[in-house]
Structure formats: C-alpha cells, structure tokens
Design an enzyme around this catalytic site. Structure first.
Site, PDB file in Angstrom:
ATOM      1  N   HIS A   8      -9.577   1.727   4.858  1.00 46.00           N
ATOM      2  CA  HIS A   8      -8.197   1.684   5.630  1.00 46.00           C
ATOM      3  C   HIS A   8      -8.384   2.894   6.890  1.00 46.00           C
ATOM      4  O   HIS A   8      -8.946   3.717   6.821  1.00 46.00           O
ATOM      5  CB  HIS A   8      -7.159   2.309   4.701  1.00 46.00           C
ATOM      6  CG  HIS A   8      -5.752   2.027   5.053  1.00 46.00           C
ATOM      7  ND1 HIS A   8      -5.279   2.832   6.051  1.00 46.00           N
ATOM      8  CD2 HIS A   8      -4.705   1.138   5.244  1.00 46.00           C
ATOM      9  CE1 HIS A   8      -4.171   2.686   6.530  1.00 46.00           C
ATOM     10  NE2 HIS A   8      -3.733   1.649   6.103  1.00 46.00           N
ATOM     11  N   LYS A  39       0.092   4.201  -0.361  1.00 47.82           N
ATOM     12  CA  LYS A  39      -0.346   5.492   0.244  1.00 47.82           C
ATOM     13  C   LYS A  39      -0.076   6.467  -0.667  1.00 47.82           C
ATOM     14  O   LYS A  39      -0.067   6.408  -1.892  1.00 47.82           O
ATOM     15  CB  LYS A  39      -0.053   5.629   1.521  1.00 47.82           C
ATOM     16  CG  LYS A  39      -0.169   4.316   2.666  1.00 47.82           C
ATOM     17  CD  LYS A  39       0.183   4.577   3.914  1.00 47.82           C
ATOM     18  CE  LYS A  39      -0.005   3.241   4.744  1.00 47.82           C
ATOM     19  NZ  LYS A  39      -0.053   3.304   6.299  1.00 47.82           N
ATOM     20  N   SER A  93       3.071  -2.584  10.421  1.00 43.92           N
ATOM     21  CA  SER A  93       4.562  -2.537  10.427  1.00 43.92           C
ATOM     22  C   SER A  93       5.376  -3.828  10.151  1.00 43.92           C
ATOM     23  O   SER A  93       6.168  -4.373  10.850  1.00 43.92           O
ATOM     24  CB  SER A  93       5.083  -2.012  11.865  1.00 43.92           C
ATOM     25  OG  SER A  93       4.499  -0.844  12.324  1.00 43.92           O
ATOM     26  N   GLU A 139      -6.606   4.833   7.763  1.00 41.30           N
ATOM     27  CA  GLU A 139      -6.311   6.462   7.635  1.00 41.30           C
ATOM     28  C   GLU A 139      -7.643   7.117   7.101  1.00 41.30           C
ATOM     29  O   GLU A 139      -7.863   8.169   7.115  1.00 41.30           O
ATOM     30  CB  GLU A 139      -5.317   6.347   6.692  1.00 41.30           C
ATOM     31  CG  GLU A 139      -3.769   6.102   7.748  1.00 41.30           C
ATOM     32  CD  GLU A 139      -2.714   5.498   6.675  1.00 41.30           C
ATOM     33  OE1 GLU A 139      -2.661   5.861   5.470  1.00 41.30           O
ATOM     34  OE2 GLU A 139      -1.841   4.970   7.364  1.00 41.30           O
ATOM     35  N   GLY A 167       2.377   1.704  10.816  1.00 40.58           N
ATOM     36  CA  GLY A 167       3.279   2.901  10.875  1.00 40.58           C
ATOM     37  C   GLY A 167       3.993   3.166  11.931  1.00 40.58           C
ATOM     38  O   GLY A 167       4.947   4.154  12.203  1.00 40.58           O
ATOM     39  N   ASN A 219       0.832  -1.301   0.079  1.00 41.85           N
ATOM     40  CA  ASN A 219       0.127   0.136  -0.091  1.00 41.85           C
ATOM     41  C   ASN A 219       0.940   1.323   0.076  1.00 41.85           C
ATOM     42  O   ASN A 219       1.390   1.449   1.080  1.00 41.85           O
ATOM     43  CB  ASN A 219      -0.741  -0.240   1.433  1.00 41.85           C
ATOM     44  CG  ASN A 219      -1.799   1.358   1.438  1.00 41.85           C
ATOM     45  OD1 ASN A 219      -1.792   2.055   0.428  1.00 41.85           O
ATOM     46  ND2 ASN A 219      -2.370   1.523   2.527  1.00 41.85           N
ATOM     47  N   GLU A 269      -5.682  -5.020  10.478  1.00 39.48           N
ATOM     48  CA  GLU A 269      -4.619  -4.061  10.602  1.00 39.48           C
ATOM     49  C   GLU A 269      -4.731  -3.359  12.052  1.00 39.48           C
ATOM     50  O   GLU A 269      -5.712  -2.409  12.018  1.00 39.48           O
ATOM     51  CB  GLU A 269      -4.270  -3.069   9.603  1.00 39.48           C
ATOM     52  CG  GLU A 269      -4.287  -3.491   8.106  1.00 39.48           C
ATOM     53  CD  GLU A 269      -3.511  -2.668   7.226  1.00 39.48           C
ATOM     54  OE1 GLU A 269      -2.657  -2.895   6.902  1.00 39.48           O
ATOM     55  OE2 GLU A 269      -4.206  -1.647   7.062  1.00 39.48           O
TER      56      GLU A 269
HETATM   57  P1  PGA Z   1       2.579  -0.032   7.736  1.00 37.66           P
HETATM   58  O1  PGA Z   1       1.503   0.179   7.108  1.00 37.66           O
HETATM   59  O2  PGA Z   1       3.235  -1.387   7.049  1.00 37.66           O
HETATM   60  O3  PGA Z   1       3.617   1.282   7.216  1.00 37.66           O
HETATM   61  O4  PGA Z   1       2.436  -0.018   8.877  1.00 37.66           O
HETATM   62  C1  PGA Z   1       0.371  -0.793   6.617  1.00 37.66           C
HETATM   63  C2  PGA Z   1      -0.880  -0.263   6.179  1.00 37.66           C
HETATM   64  O5  PGA Z   1      -1.175   0.953   6.503  1.00 37.66           O
HETATM   65  O6  PGA Z   1      -1.572  -0.775   5.394  1.00 37.66           O
END
Ligand code: PGA
Length: 243
Positions: free
Chosen positions: A92, A9, A205, A94, A168, A7, A162
């Site tokens: 997601h 982003k 992560s 976010e 992150g 992803n 997640e």
């Molecule tokens: P990350 O993000 O691997 O940077 O923690 C995962 C995601 O948001 O799908």
C-alpha cells in the site's frame, strides 16, 4: 465476479465494528450477487472478524517479509495463515511512503504469503509528480516487475491500481485513465505471469457517487475502498451498484 474490498487502515474500535456489522446486515444481498466482499482490518480484530468469514474475505493490511523470530512488533505470514485469513494487502502506498517499503521488500512479502497460501493483494500506483510528468506506465511497470519477480505464477494474486494522488484526497482518476491504466496493467501481468485472469481493482477516493462509473468501467474487477469502507451504508451502497 467483482471484489468490494474495504481497507480500514488504523481505524475502528470493537464497538464500531459491532455497529458496522449491524449496519451491513440491513442490506439484502441477492443470492446470485456478483460481489465478493472483503475487509482488511487491523491485526487485533482479525480473530473477531472470523465470524463474518464465508460471506466476506477477511484480510490483514501488512505482513512481515521474515519468517519468525526476533522482529518485535511484526506479524508473519505463517501467523496470518494460522488464524485462517484469506488475504493480505501488500505494498500500500502508505506503507511505501510512511514506512519505507521498497518493491524488493514487497516481493519478499508476496513470496511469504504464497508459501502459506494467503492471497496477496498488491497495491501499485504513481504519485502526483509522476502522473504529471507522464511517467505512470513506467512506474507501474517497475513496481509490477520488481514486486512480482520470481513469485509462484500458479497461485492467484490480486492487484489494485491506486494512484497515490487519489488516495484519501477526494480526487479520482477519470474513467478514461482508469480504463487505459487497467488495460496496461493487465497486459503487463500477462507478460509477467504468463496468463490472463488476474483481477485488477481500482482504489482512490471511491464513494457511492463515483462507484457506478468506476465499477462498470471496462476491465475493472472491483474496488479497494478506504474512507468510505468505515461506514456500513457507504460500503454497501458502493457494493449495491453491482446488484
Ligand atoms: P480511500 O483509500 O478510499 O480513502 O482513498 C483507498 C486506499 O487507501 O486503499
């Protein structure tokens, strides 16, 4: 088969994508590799990524819950299907926290994607507060029930677990938590969809160091990778855990 889905982003430039593709090609992928690669890329690069299709599922990171019309800045499911996309991330964390997406909106988005045969990849997960309060299952139950209400049960979907506190942050859920939560999600999916076999990925992560344990964890059908998927070496090192 296991999914290794990046992803990106709101990251990457055209130049960085060329470099990424070059980096990925350094790795030999065995013929019978059990890995299904995927990349969810910013809208503006979707057409350019079509070259990789066939080997890599190409997806978007969001879709409008509306059909088409006066919705400045939005992209419809029909458009995603029109440019030949394979999948689209929905829900997601976010999008939920920064853009106010509700389970009801996510449900509409899934229905629109299904209408145009674009595979929905639904993200669910609890916040740190909910985790600490022992509410993980309650939250996941509500997200799954509402996001999947009245969808077409015949069509495939993918779910990514997640934990919001792991995205992150460099923190990952323990293997015990991942195993137990994945099993719970699969049970829920069976009761909502009336069938087994929906893939459940882990995200939060994931990196080359923790990938072997996560990807071999019972019940986990792959990973949704944010930060580490921006680096071709890290992305491929995670995948090569499986070959
Ligand atoms: P990350 O993000 O691997 O940077 O923690 C995962 C995601 O948001 O799908």
């Amino acid at each position: 088969m296991k999914y290794i889905i990046g992803n990106w982003k709101m990251n990457m430039t055209a130049g960085e994508i060329v470099e990424f593709t070059r980096g990925v090609k350094k790795y030999k992928i065995p013929k019978n590799s059990p890995v299904q690669f995927g990349l969810a890329v910013p809208y503006v690069y979707l057409l350019g990524m079509a070259k990789l299709q066939g080997h890599v599922l190409i997806g978007a990171q969001n879709v409008s819950e509306h059909n088409n019309g006066a919705f400045t800045g939005e992209i419809s499911a029909e458009m995603l299907a029109d440019v030949g996309l394979d999948f689209c991330i929905v829900g997601h964390s976010e999008r939920r926290t920064l853009f106010g997406e509700t389970n009801e909106m996510i449900n509409e988005k899934i229905k629109k994607l299904q209408e145009y045969q674009v595979l929905p990849l639904l993200c669910i997960g609890e916040t740190e507060e909910e985790f600490t309060a022992g509410k993980t299952k309650e939250v996941l139950h509500e997200q799954l029930t509402k996001c999947l209400a009245n969808i077409n049960k015949e069509q495939e979907i993918i779910v990514a677990y997640e934990p919001v506190w792991a995205i992150g942050t460099g923190k990952t859920a323990s293997i015990e938590i991942i195993k137990e939560t994945t099993a719970f999600i699969k049970q829920e999916l069976q009761s909502i969809l009336g069938k087994l076999g929906t893939a459940v990925l882990y995200g939060g992560s994931v990196n080359p160091q923790n990938a072997p344990a996560i990807l071999h964890c019972e019940g986990v059908d792959g990973a949704l990778i944010g930060g580490a998927s921006l680096d071709a070496d890290k992305y491929m090192q995670i995948a090569s855990t499986l070959f």
